[in-house]
Design a protein around this motif. Structure first.
Motif, PDB file in Angstrom:
ATOM      1  N   LEU A  29     -10.982  -2.697  -1.320  1.00 24.33           N
ATOM      2  CA  LEU A  29     -10.387  -1.357  -1.243  1.00 24.33           C
ATOM      3  C   LEU A  29      -9.462  -1.094  -2.430  1.00 24.33           C
ATOM      4  O   LEU A  29      -9.525  -0.040  -3.071  1.00 24.33           O
ATOM      5  N   ARG A  30      -8.606  -2.057  -2.711  1.00 18.99           N
ATOM      6  CA  ARG A  30      -7.600  -1.846  -3.758  1.00 18.99           C
ATOM      7  C   ARG A  30      -8.182  -2.001  -5.163  1.00 18.99           C
ATOM      8  O   ARG A  30      -7.993  -1.131  -6.022  1.00 18.99           O
ATOM      9  N   THR A  36      -5.120   2.036  -3.454  1.00 22.05           N
ATOM     10  CA  THR A  36      -3.967   1.137  -3.507  1.00 22.05           C
ATOM     11  C   THR A  36      -2.881   1.503  -2.499  1.00 22.05           C
ATOM     12  O   THR A  36      -1.830   0.864  -2.476  1.00 22.05           O
ATOM     13  N   GLY A  37      -3.139   2.508  -1.678  1.00 23.36           N
ATOM     14  CA  GLY A  37      -2.181   2.813  -0.609  1.00 23.36           C
ATOM     15  C   GLY A  37      -2.101   1.684   0.403  1.00 23.36           C
ATOM     16  O   GLY A  37      -1.065   1.473   1.039  1.00 23.36           O
ATOM     17  N   THR A  38      -3.185   0.974   0.571  1.00 22.85           N
ATOM     18  CA  THR A  38      -3.194  -0.179   1.478  1.00 22.85           C
ATOM     19  C   THR A  38      -2.503  -1.338   0.770  1.00 22.85           C
ATOM     20  O   THR A  38      -2.944  -1.765  -0.292  1.00 22.85           O
ATOM     21  N   GLY A  48       0.656  -7.338   8.649  1.00 21.12           N
ATOM     22  CA  GLY A  48       0.094  -6.034   9.016  1.00 21.12           C
ATOM     23  C   GLY A  48       0.154  -4.972   7.922  1.00 21.12           C
ATOM     24  O   GLY A  48      -0.293  -3.845   8.138  1.00 21.12           O
ATOM     25  N   ALA A  49       0.670  -5.317   6.743  1.00 22.94           N
ATOM     26  CA  ALA A  49       0.791  -4.318   5.670  1.00 22.94           C
ATOM     27  C   ALA A  49      -0.573  -3.799   5.222  1.00 22.94           C
ATOM     28  O   ALA A  49      -0.679  -2.708   4.664  1.00 22.94           O
ATOM     29  N   CYS A  50      -1.610  -4.586   5.473  1.00 19.40           N
ATOM     30  CA  CYS A  50      -2.953  -4.262   4.977  1.00 19.40           C
ATOM     31  C   CYS A  50      -3.806  -3.548   6.025  1.00 19.40           C
ATOM     32  O   CYS A  50      -5.018  -3.423   5.840  1.00 19.40           O
ATOM     33  N   THR A  51      -3.185  -3.076   7.107  1.00 17.66           N
ATOM     34  CA  THR A  51      -3.972  -2.519   8.215  1.00 17.66           C
ATOM     35  C   THR A  51      -4.696  -1.231   7.824  1.00 17.66           C
ATOM     36  O   THR A  51      -4.102  -0.318   7.250  1.00 17.66           O
TER      37      THR A  51
END
Ligand code: FES
Ligand code: FES
Length: 167
Positions: A29-30, A36-38, A48-51
């Motif tokens: 995704l990034r 890059t919002g994730t 959980g930052a990558c949820t």
């Protein structure tokens, strides 16, 4: 190095990409798709930052191989802004001071989105339970729970208004 051609539909747009066997969804995704919002924090399923949502379920995208998500629909935090308008959850996090540094916020928002999709009127306890896999080093959580509660109210009011409008 083994690679795989996969298709991911991210925020409604289908992307064909080639990933290594070991590529994690968060890195696809990034790094490959520029979402890059994730955020990526621990990479060990702790913070959980990558949820994100995968096929409408909140998942920690550092725990999934991208190749395992071939054909899936992924929703990231970037999808929440609609035509320049913040999502009620984003508004509520801002209003209720549910963030400070903001690192945990994309994951908090996506987990909360999943919660409210399944339960439009969660108790504070249920909000805390839903967010127990998302860590925040800044806020002490109280304001995050306030924000989710407030967003739920706003979203219910909008739904009720929409229902009345459709009568
Ligand atoms: S980066 Fe995925 S849970 Fe921490
Ligand atoms: S706002 Fe800083 S980690 Fe949550």
């Amino acid at each position: 190095m083994t690679t795989h051609d996969i298709t991911l539909t991210v925020n409604g747009t289908a992307h064909d990409l080639t990933v290594e066997s070991r590529t994690l969804l968060v890195h696809a995704l990034r790094d490959d798709l520029g979402h890059t919002g994730t955020n990526v924090g621990c990479e060990t399923s702790m913070c959980g930052a990558c949820t994100v949502l995968v096929d409408d379920e909140a998942v920690k995208s550092c725990t999934l191989l991208a190749v395992a998500c071939d054909g899936s629909e992924v929703q990231t935090v970037e999808s929440l802004v609609d035509g320049g308008e913040l999502h009620p959850l984003q508004e509520a996090f801002a209003q209720e001071h549910g963030l400070q540094c903001g690192f945990c916020t994309p994951g908090m928002l996506m987990t909360s989105l999943d919660l409210l999709a399944h339960d439009s009127d969660p108790s504070r306890e249920e909000i805390r339970e839903a967010l127990e896999g998302n860590l925040c080093r800044c806020t002490g959580y109280q304001n995050i729970v306030n924000a989710v509660e407030s967003a739920a109210q706003t979203m219910r009011a909008a739904t009720d208004g929409g229902d009345r409008g459709g009568d």
